[in-house]
Design an enzyme around this catalytic site. Structure first.
Site, PDB file in Angstrom:
ATOM      1  N   HIS A   1       1.026  -1.082  -0.116  1.00  0.00           N
ATOM      2  CA  HIS A   1       0.109   0.078  -0.178  1.00  0.00           C
ATOM      3  C   HIS A   1       0.660   1.467  -0.368  1.00  0.00           C
ATOM      4  CE1 HIS A   1      -3.582  -2.774   2.625  1.00  0.00           C
ATOM      5  NE2 HIS A   1      -3.214  -3.396   0.961  1.00  0.00           N
ATOM      6  N   PRO A   2       2.016   1.473  -0.438  1.00  0.00           N
ATOM      7  CA  PRO A   2       2.677   2.838  -1.354  1.00  0.00           C
ATOM      8  C   PRO A   2       1.432   4.126  -1.244  1.00  0.00           C
ATOM      9  CG  PRO A   2       2.894   1.240  -3.124  1.00  0.00           C
ATOM     10  CD  PRO A   2       1.919   0.410  -2.096  1.00  0.00           C
TER      11      PRO A   2
END
Length: 553
Positions: free
Chosen positions: A469-470
């Site tokens: 989930h960058p």
């Protein structure tokens, strides 16, 4: 309509890019081009929900990025899969639909993203969605993105929720509705037994329009500026450079790794970094590539004493039957992502809203398929939601075909270690409840001997993984903020004709998976780009924990 000049040029056909492609071409007034480095998504491994780990591990569909050695994770280089296919991450992810907590968006406003409070974003979540069970004040009923719940046939899904209740937590009817905090069913982007990606929801229905062009296999390499205005995108296709001009605007939707890389390659970013790579700085913007955030998680794994887990379905014969049933009927175990119950809790008193997330899985296995189940077991994917550690995306060179350098600085903040310890201890407490007694075997991971702060810290350094989930590398904020990259209309600060619309603009990561917020960002930005008034703000209330200063649950 020509192939070298359009009103809008969108770079990236990921979750937000697909939304933009649909909405900007919807009324037929404007011509739109979408540049996508990947190809189509027709693979059975993409479309079959249970096969989710396969495309994520295929070079054909994944950029295959890795981090720099992470100092606080024993120097490990972490996998960083990113979708290289129409639909982007929504075509290779776990199909979990979590919008985030209402307080996330209140926090965005407090950080300078005016007009992005919960009351402002909720109408766009509703606009995007068709919920299988129907709409209400929180959920949509007429949108392109279909969401549904899993069948919850395996008893362990409900046992997990019951055990959490026995531990003193609350069951919530809808983690995407009034109350996120608690335990309950998990929403999924699955429709009629198939993965329902942003490509399925938004892009494919629009491709018949004469004013929309999708250019796959195209690698964007540079944005051309004339003065302070972005006018064209250079890209490679088949080894040949092409230029596509934008009469109105260029919109970057390549995601939190590729969007800042392209800005920097174009001379937009921290001037000293650009000079070091032989790039002439055209627009000094020090926040480009900074503020990188992610979710970490680990698998809390328990042996199961009854043969009811997915392990029974992992032999070749069972897999063949599952595949045949899915191909013929689009149902059965092939039609689910197996994440069907979930939870959100607070790690300790003094935390105002949920900061730990659970995905429950009736198997003991690695998410990416790298570790196979060896026996019957079950697990919770658990991790903190709002890490205080911050990382960066920086150029490795001025070669656009070379992957950028990425470092998250995972677990570098002491609070992150405190929260990870809470994840271990609070999960062990839930799994120790009476509801699990008929099924509970040995604790496989972390192991019952991992109890002290030091032991948990060492376990985390060895075993935590990215939840993929960058975000945050082109932060949205007030132009007075020296580290803001885009304003609240998603325009790159100080330039004309250039926007960023993807999860890189998040000022702070949200509480949950990022695909739903990415789609919301695409919807909201589309209205801004087209000069429309935003949808009327919602007055729907949201849950806020009582006595959070002194109580953890």
């Amino acid at each position: 309509m020509t192939t070298d000049s359009f009103d809008y040029v969108i770079v990236g056909a990921g979750s937000a890019g697909c939304v933009l492609a649909n909405r900007l071409s919807e009324d037929g007034k404007f011509t739109v081009a979408v540049l996508e480095a990947g190809r189509g998504d027709n693979s059975v491994f993409i479309q079959m929900p249970t096969a989710l780990s396969i495309p994520m591990c295929m070079d054909k569909y994944n950029w295959g990025y890795h981090t720099e050695p992470e100092p606080d994770l024993d120097g490990r280089r972490m996998d960083l899969p990113r979708g290289k296919v129409i639909g982007g991450g929504s075509s290779i992810n776990g199909m979990v639909y979590i919008r985030g907590n209402a307080m996330d968006y209140e926090g965005w406003e407090a950080l300078g993203a005016k007009g992005w409070g919960y009351r402002n974003v909720l109408p766009y979540f509703r606009k995007a969605e068709t919920r299988y069970e129907g709409g209400d004040a929180y959920r949509g009923a007429k949108g392109p993105l279909h969401t549904s719940y899993g069948p919850m046939k395996n008893p362990l899904y409900s046992v997990f929720v019951e055990a959490a209740k026995q531990a003193g937590y609350v069951a919530t009817d809808d983690v995407n509705g009034y109350r996120q905090e608690g335990f309950g069913r998990m929403d999924r982007t699955i429709h009629k037994g198939r993965r329902w990606s942003a490509a399925s929801a938004y892009l494919k229905p629009a491709l018949s329009r004469k004013n929309l062009a999708l250019l796959t296999g195209t690698r964007a390499t540079k944005i051309d500026l004339e003065g302070k205005r972005a006018v064209a995108v250079r890209y490679l296709k088949g080894g040949i450079e092409h230029i596509v001009r934008a009469r109105r605007e260029i919109i970057l939707a390549g995601g939190p790794i590729n969007s800042p890389q392209l800005l920097k390659l174009s001379g937009i970013g921290q001037a000293e970094e650009l000079k070091a790579h032989g790039i002439t700085p055209l627009h000094h913007l020090p926040g480009v590539g900074e503020n990188l955030q992610d979710h970490l998680e680990f698998y809390f794994q328990q042996a199961c004493t009854q043969p009811i887990t997915l392990y029974s379905s992992m032999n070749l014969f069972a897999k063949a039957l599952i595949g045949a049933q899915w191909i013929l009927f689009k149902n059965g175990l092939g039609a689910t992502n197996h994440f069907e119950s979930c939870g959100f809790i607070r790690s300790r008193p003094g935390v105002p809203y949920a900061d730990i997330q659970y995905h429950f899985l009736p198997a003991a296995i690695a998410y990416d398929g790298s570790v196979k189940a060896e026996a019957h077991g079950f697990q919770a994917h658990v991790g903190p939601m709002r890490s205080k550690s911050r990382g960066w995306v920086r150029l490795a060179s001025n070669n656009p075909l070379e992957a950028p350098k990425v470092r998250f600085n995972y677990m570098s903040h002491e609070d992150d270690r405190i929260e990870m310890r809470a994840c271990v201890r609070l999960t062990r407490e839930i799994f120790g409840q009476d509801a699990f007694a008929p099924f509970r075997g040995k604790e496989l991971q972390p192991g019952s001997d991992v109890v002290t702060d030091e032991q948990i810290d060492a376990f985390a350094r060895r075993k935590v993984e990215s939840a993929y989930h960058p975000c945050g590398t082109c932060k949205m904020g007030d132009p007075s903020d020296p580290m803001a990259v885009v304003d609240t209309d998603t325009r790159v600060i100080g330039l004309e004709g250039l926007r960023v619309v993807d999860t890189s603009i998040m000022p702070r990561i949200t509480t949950g998976n990022l695909n739903a917020p990415a789609i919301m960002i695409g919807e909201k930005a589309s209205d801004s780009i087209l000069g429309r008034d935003p949808l009327p703000a919602s007055n729907a209330p949201f849950y806020q924990a009582e006595a959070w200063e002194t109580r953890q649950r």
